[in-house]
Design an enzyme around this catalytic site. Sequence first.
Site, PDB file in Angstrom:
ATOM      1  N   ALA A  64       0.829  -1.121  -0.188  1.00  0.00           N
ATOM      2  CA  ALA A  64      -0.098  -0.229  -0.009  1.00  0.00           C
ATOM      3  C   ALA A  64       0.831   1.310   0.027  1.00  0.00           C
ATOM      4  CB  ALA A  64      -0.923   0.122   1.166  1.00  0.00           C
ATOM      5  N   GLY A 107       0.182  -5.458   0.299  1.00  0.00           N
ATOM      6  CA  GLY A 107      -1.147  -5.441  -0.700  1.00  0.00           C
ATOM      7  C   GLY A 107      -0.477  -5.922  -1.855  1.00  0.00           C
ATOM      8  N   GLU A 110      -0.814  -9.495  -1.535  1.00  0.00           N
ATOM      9  CA  GLU A 110      -2.181  -9.809  -1.598  1.00  0.00           C
ATOM     10  C   GLU A 110      -2.939  -9.901  -2.884  1.00  0.00           C
ATOM     11  OE1 GLU A 110      -4.142  -8.482   2.780  1.00  0.00           O
ATOM     12  OE2 GLU A 110      -3.073  -6.963   1.592  1.00  0.00           O
ATOM     13  N   GLU A 130       2.640  -6.047   7.488  1.00  0.00           N
ATOM     14  CA  GLU A 130       1.991  -4.997   8.237  1.00  0.00           C
ATOM     15  C   GLU A 130       2.016  -4.739   9.564  1.00  0.00           C
ATOM     16  OE1 GLU A 130      -0.055  -5.809   4.288  1.00  0.00           O
ATOM     17  OE2 GLU A 130       1.100  -6.821   5.572  1.00  0.00           O
TER      18      GLU A 130
END
Length: 256
Positions: A64, A107, A110, A130
């Site tokens: 992110a 992310g 993911e 994270e």
Amino acid sequence: MSLVLKDTPSPGIGLLTLNRPDARNALSFELREELIDGFAEFAADEAIRCVILTGGDEIFAAGADLKQLGETNSVDMLRIGAERYWLAIGAFPKPLIAAVNGFALGGGFELAMHADIIIAGESARFGLPEVKVGLIPGAGGTQRLPRAIGKFAAMRYLLTGDMLSAQKAERLGLVSEVVADNEVLPTAMEIAGRIAKRAPLAVRQVKEAVLSGADVPLDAALRIERKALQLLMSSEDKAEGIASFIEKRPPVFRGR
């Protein structure tokens, strides 16, 4: 500048390339918007039968956009509804191949786990870091990783934020194949080309059956499979496939 490059490098194959090299392909909200637009265009294009997602030769995606997240509060997240980006990718009906070079973190990892096939370069690295910044994965990492490699292996990486090498990821069953770094995209293209030659309706039903049946009891999953097979029995592609086999010629599938 487009944050996601869209191309059709070969018949039947769509290519989406993340294009924020200055930010290591960090997944800003703007990039995610362009990404789901690209998926929507390829989903609607009947000529496209398989899609490859890549970040380029150096990095897949570093995660992110932390600067953007740092300026975003809880109300902003509710208002933005960031889950819609991931739901749109998860609902993409055609086969999706992630071609991963370099880092696929947070992310980015993911995002790769939303694919059906992952081709990784030898120097690729995966991780969900994270917890190192006081957050948790928010795009399915706490759910998809345990389903992919089991609870105990997944918890080891989720709780530490440590990275996995491509070789370790392959041993855990997290990636489909590890190849030389300069062979990642060519390998993905070769696999996508073979998928593009298969019967499109059958390919879609395989994906739908696997994903729909993954988290239901076996008897329910087998019913999903049977219904998919029954549906295909009336397709033109089924008739063409059997005829081409008997006539010893390549099939011409039209997705009908």
